[in-house]
Structure formats: structure tokens, C-alpha cells
Write an enzyme that holds these catalytic residues in place. Structure first.
Site, PDB file in Angstrom:
ATOM      1  N   ARG A 193       2.484  -1.046  -0.929  1.00  5.75           N
ATOM      2  CA  ARG A 193       2.013  -2.372  -1.159  1.00  5.75           C
ATOM      3  C   ARG A 193       1.882  -2.675  -2.441  1.00  5.75           C
ATOM      4  NH1 ARG A 193       2.296  -2.338   3.529  1.00  5.75           N
ATOM      5  NH2 ARG A 193       0.874  -2.524   5.443  1.00  5.75           N
ATOM      6  N   HIS A 250       9.886  -7.044   1.909  1.00  5.74           N
ATOM      7  CA  HIS A 250       9.109  -6.128   2.963  1.00  5.74           C
ATOM      8  C   HIS A 250      10.130  -5.816   4.163  1.00  5.74           C
ATOM      9  CE1 HIS A 250       4.634  -5.122   3.648  1.00  5.74           C
ATOM     10  NE2 HIS A 250       5.518  -4.236   4.430  1.00  5.74           N
ATOM     11  N   GLU A 306       2.935 -11.340  -2.098  1.00  2.00           N
ATOM     12  CA  GLU A 306       4.067 -11.787  -1.039  1.00  2.00           C
ATOM     13  C   GLU A 306       3.629 -12.761   0.042  1.00  2.00           C
ATOM     14  OE1 GLU A 306       4.784  -7.533   0.273  1.00  2.00           O
ATOM     15  OE2 GLU A 306       4.220  -8.239   2.139  1.00  2.00           O
TER      16      GLU A 306
HETATM   17  P1  NAD Z   1      -0.435   8.351   5.377  1.00  6.16           P
HETATM   18  O1  NAD Z   1      -1.881   7.878   5.695  1.00  6.16           O
HETATM   19  O2  NAD Z   1       0.285   9.176   6.258  1.00  6.16           O
HETATM   20  O3  NAD Z   1      -0.346   8.798   3.704  1.00  6.16           O
HETATM   21  C1  NAD Z   1      -1.065   8.137   2.721  1.00  6.16           C
HETATM   22  C2  NAD Z   1      -1.449   9.452   1.820  1.00  6.16           C
HETATM   23  O4  NAD Z   1      -1.786   8.719   0.509  1.00  6.16           O
HETATM   24  C3  NAD Z   1      -2.251  10.458   2.133  1.00  6.16           C
HETATM   25  O5  NAD Z   1      -1.832  11.728   1.860  1.00  6.16           O
HETATM   26  C4  NAD Z   1      -3.498  10.184   1.122  1.00  6.16           C
HETATM   27  O6  NAD Z   1      -4.181  11.122   0.815  1.00  6.16           O
HETATM   28  C5  NAD Z   1      -2.785   9.504  -0.093  1.00  6.16           C
HETATM   29  N1  NAD Z   1      -3.501   8.734  -0.957  1.00  6.16           N
HETATM   30  C6  NAD Z   1      -4.662   8.008  -0.379  1.00  6.16           C
HETATM   31  N2  NAD Z   1      -5.279   7.278  -1.782  1.00  6.16           N
HETATM   32  C7  NAD Z   1      -4.466   7.781  -2.766  1.00  6.16           C
HETATM   33  C8  NAD Z   1      -4.400   7.502  -4.051  1.00  6.16           C
HETATM   34  N3  NAD Z   1      -5.184   6.566  -4.467  1.00  6.16           N
HETATM   35  N4  NAD Z   1      -3.498   8.007  -4.996  1.00  6.16           N
HETATM   36  C9  NAD Z   1      -2.536   8.826  -4.525  1.00  6.16           C
HETATM   37  N5  NAD Z   1      -2.316   9.242  -2.993  1.00  6.16           N
HETATM   38  C10 NAD Z   1      -3.322   8.572  -2.184  1.00  6.16           C
HETATM   39  O7  NAD Z   1       0.211   6.882   5.334  1.00  6.16           O
HETATM   40  P2  NAD Z   1       2.043   6.634   5.304  1.00  6.16           P
HETATM   41  O8  NAD Z   1       2.264   6.340   6.867  1.00  6.16           O
HETATM   42  O9  NAD Z   1       2.664   7.756   4.640  1.00  6.16           O
HETATM   43  O10 NAD Z   1       1.898   4.922   4.736  1.00  6.16           O
HETATM   44  C11 NAD Z   1       1.868   5.069   3.298  1.00  6.16           C
HETATM   45  C12 NAD Z   1       1.831   3.355   3.035  1.00  6.16           C
HETATM   46  O11 NAD Z   1       3.307   2.821   3.141  1.00  6.16           O
HETATM   47  C13 NAD Z   1       0.905   2.594   3.956  1.00  6.16           C
HETATM   48  O12 NAD Z   1      -0.487   2.806   3.593  1.00  6.16           O
HETATM   49  C14 NAD Z   1       1.388   1.324   3.796  1.00  6.16           C
HETATM   50  O13 NAD Z   1       0.725   0.602   2.868  1.00  6.16           O
HETATM   51  C15 NAD Z   1       2.968   1.455   3.311  1.00  6.16           C
HETATM   52  N6  NAD Z   1       4.012   1.055   4.555  1.00  6.16           N
HETATM   53  C16 NAD Z   1       4.871   0.140   3.941  1.00  6.16           C
HETATM   54  C17 NAD Z   1       5.997  -0.134   4.979  1.00  6.16           C
HETATM   55  C18 NAD Z   1       6.864  -1.234   4.614  1.00  6.16           C
HETATM   56  O14 NAD Z   1       7.708  -1.934   5.387  1.00  6.16           O
HETATM   57  N7  NAD Z   1       7.339  -1.621   3.339  1.00  6.16           N
HETATM   58  C19 NAD Z   1       5.964   0.140   6.152  1.00  6.16           C
HETATM   59  C20 NAD Z   1       4.746   0.964   6.544  1.00  6.16           C
HETATM   60  C21 NAD Z   1       3.920   1.643   5.750  1.00  6.16           C
END
Ligand code: NAD
Length: 336
Positions: A234, A295, A263
Site C-alpha cells: 500500500r 496497482h 494513487e
Molecule cells: P497477510 O495478512 O497474509 O500478511 C500480512 C503480514 O503482515 C502478517 O504476517 C502480519 O503479521 C504482518 N504485519 C502486520 N503489521 C505489520 C507491520 N507493521 N510490520 C511488519 N509486518 C506486519 O496479507 P497478504 O495477503 O500477504 O497481503 C499483504 C498486503 O499486500 C495487503 O495488506 C495489501 O495491502 C497488499 N496487496 C496488494 C495487492 C496489489 O495488487 N498491489 C494485492 C493484494 C494485496
């Protein structure tokens, strides 16, 4: 069930309609993004379906609730754009698509690493111009590099697996270490140590009040000169001004981003005929070692099929009065 689908593009329509064949929800597609001005389009719709750059703030939610909406079906995993407290107060249920393809996002992060390292975006244009010089295209071996992964959930874990295949040393920061990543040989560190030791830093944690501007002037002080920073998570995780300074000083040698703080003013539309007013974005575009995609990390056929199936599954749960396993609850203990 009548569903108002906001921010709908041709591909949303194609995949949602295909997934809806056996479910027969009444899907009405609206191209505009959702905000207080466009919310009246959803008058009378019990379900509103939105994407990441739709504005689901208190004002929009109040209009939707007054008009009869009861269920918000997000087509995204992230829900940082929804005022969950207001939704709970208004009795609106919010559901998301928790996982649709961690591979899609992790693979795009790896694509950014390779593009930046081997300068493929420059090489492609050069060769098309019959310029076969290699000056300025020098890269480095990924083998033996230290890769710092911030957030080792579903996507971070996939990214770790791929980078291990390149022969990288895997470092990570996550308040909740992932046993599968530990088994893969990932070393967990605090964020400052990770930033000091990693040659490549890739962000895979959610945007929360705690992680907002995780990458800032102070945290960038500790990185080695020439570090690569990748963000497919994000935009708000990065303080854009701090990153611009770090690129100018050479502390960051490469920046690859699929997300950007502001964005919602830019992405998912063709602005090629307009003058972009966002000076920070234009400054980033001016650097030769910055690569921006709009994105698209999630954007694979497999992911769109899964997003459509889960979104309509969530709506069906609501229509049948079943508990929805993908409901997002407001957590009063996490007030920013
Ligand atoms: P997830 O919930 O499986 O994993 C997130 C991880 O981040 C968890 O292990 C959590 O403990 C950790 N975390 C939380 N706060 C943290 C911090 N302050 N510092 C370090 N680690 C922290 O989520 P995911 O499915 O792996 O997705 C991660 C992120 O990817 C989503 O939150 C979303 O913002 C982003 N995403 C982007 C796209 C894209 O198209 N660019 C698509 C899907 C998801």
C-alpha cells in the site's frame, strides 16, 4: 440480490458475470468510483461492491446506509479504505476477499526486482531504437544478496520462496513470525536491523495506523547506499518525500512501486492527455532508477477468477442469511 458494482472495468464485468451464471445476483455495473458524490447511484441497492480506491469513509457509508444498503462486498484483500467503526455503528456488514492469489502479487514484486536490477525497461526501448550499447545497463547477481521482507503473511511467504530460489539470504520483520518462513531459513530481525542489512527491501504488510509511513526519513537513515526498495503493498507505507530525498542522495539505488500514497487521484484510468498535478509523483517519474506500475500486481486471470468467486460467495452468504467467514470486523482495541 441487487448489487451496485462500483469502479467497474471491462475485466471486472467479464469475471463477475462469468462467476454469477449459477448464482443469478442482479449485478449493475457503475464505472465511477464510489464517494459521497456517486453514492446516490446505489440508492435502493442492498449490496454495494467496491474496490481499493473507492472511498468508504464515514460520509459515504452514512449515505449508503440511509439509502438502504446493508452489505459492503469488497473485491480486495486490503480494507484500510473502509471506516469500519462507522460501518459497525450503522449496522453495515463489510466482507473482503482475504486471499485470491498471493502468487500474483509476489511474482509482480519479483518482476519489479528483475526489471530494475537488469534495467529491462531501458534495454527494451534501446533495442527497439537500434541502440545496442550496454552502457548504463549494468546489474548485479541476485544470488548471494540479502533480501529483507517486511510482513511475512501469504504474499511475503510466496516472495520469500521465490527469492530463495535465486539463492538470496532471507531476512524478515514481522511482529508474528511465520513458521513456514522460519522453516525456509528466514532470519527475523527488528526493522532497523533489516533495513541496515538488506540489499533489497520488499514491503508485504498491511497499511494500518502502526505501519503508516513505516519507510520514512528516520528509517531510511539506516539503509546501505544503493539499496533497492519494492512496494507492492500500500502506498501509505512509504513517506514519498523521504523516499525522493533518499533517491537523490543515493541511499536508495532503486525504487519499484506498484502502489502510491495518492494513487486514487491517478491509477486505473487513462490520464495521458492531462497534465498531472501531483509534483511528488512527477518527481518520482523523472528518476532513471524508479519503476512505477499502476496497482497491477493482483492482475492475473487466476486472481480475477478467485476475486469474482469469493466476492459473489460473500454476497450469497449475506443473501441467504448465513454467517460470512470473510466478514471484516471493527476492532475497538485498535483505534488510531
Ligand atoms: P497477510 O495478512 O497474509 O500478511 C500480512 C503480514 O503482515 C502478517 O504476517 C502480519 O503479521 C504482518 N504485519 C502486520 N503489521 C505489520 C507491520 N507493521 N510490520 C511488519 N509486518 C506486519 O496479507 P497478504 O495477503 O500477504 O497481503 C499483504 C498486503 O499486500 C495487503 O495488506 C495489501 O495491502 C497488499 N496487496 C496488494 C495487492 C496489489 O495488487 N498491489 C494485492 C493484494 C494485496
Amino acid at each position: 440480490m441487487q448489487v451496485a458494482v462500483f469502479s467497474s472495468k471491462t475485466y471486472d464485468r467479464e469475471y463477475l458475470e462469468a462467476a454469477n451464471i449459477s448464482l443469478n445476483h442482479e449485478l449493475v455495473f457503475f464505472e465511477p468510483s464510489l464517494n459521497p458524490q456517486t453514492a446516490p447511484l446505489a440508492a435502493g441497492f442492498p449490496v454495494v461492491c467496491g474496490f481499493i480506491n473507492d472511498c468508504l469513509d464515514a460520509q459515504t457509508l452514512r449515505i449508503l446506509a440511509q439509502q438502504g444498503t446493508q452489505f459492503i462486498a469488497l473485491r480486495s484483500a486490503g480494507f484500510n479504505h473502509v471506516d469500519l467503526q462507522t460501518a459497525a455503528q450503522l449496522g453495515l456488514t463489510v466482507a473482503r476477499v482475504p486471499a485470491y492469489s498471493p502468487y500474483a502479487v509476489a511474482e509482480h514484486a519479483v518482476a519489479l526486482v528483475l526489471m530494475l536490477n537488469r534495467k529491462l525497461y531501458r534495454a527494451y526501448n534501446r533495442v527497439r531504437d537500434d541502440n545496442f550499447s550496454l552502457e548504463g545497463l549494468l546489474g548485479f547477481d541476485l544470488h548471494g544478496c540479502s533480501v529483507g521482507i517486511v510482513g511475512t503473511g501469504k504474499i511475503g511467504q510466496c516472495f520469500a520462496q521465490i527469492m530463495k530460489g535465486f539463492g538470496c539470504h532471507l531476512l524478515a520483520y514481522d511482529p508474528f513470525p511465520n513458521p513456514d518462513c522460519l522453516a525456509l531459513g528466514v532470519t527475523y530481525l527488528d526493522l532497523t536491523d533489516l533495513m541496515a542489512r538488506a540489499n533489497i527491501i520488499s514491503l508485504h504488510c498491511p497499511l494500518t495506523p502502526e505501519s503508516h509511513h513505516l519507510i520514512n526519513h528516520q528509517s531510511l537513515q539506516s539503509v546501505q547506499p544503493g539499496t533497492m526498495l519494492i512496494n507492492t503493498s500500500r502506498g501509505g507505507l512509504i513517506d514519498t518525500v523521504a523516499v525522493i530525498d533518499a533517491i537523490k542522495s543515493g541511499r536508495l539505488g532503486y525504487l519499484g512501486i506498484d502502489v502510491y500514497e495518492q494513487e486514487e487521484q491517478l491509477f486505473f484510468r487513462d490520464l495521458s492527455d492531462t497534465v498531472i498535478q501531483d509534483d511528488d509523483f512527477q518527481r518520482l517519474q523523472s528518476f532513471p532508477n524508479v519503476l512505477i506500475t499502476a496497482h497491477q500486481a493482483f492482475f492475473t486471470r487466476d486472481a480475477l477468477e478467485n476475486i469474482a468467486a469469493t466476492t459473489l460467495g460473500n454476497i450469497t452468504d449475506f443473501a441467504l442469511g448465513r454467517p460470512c467467514p470473510n466478514q471484516v470486523q471493527w476492532d475497538p482495541t485498535k483505534v488510531s
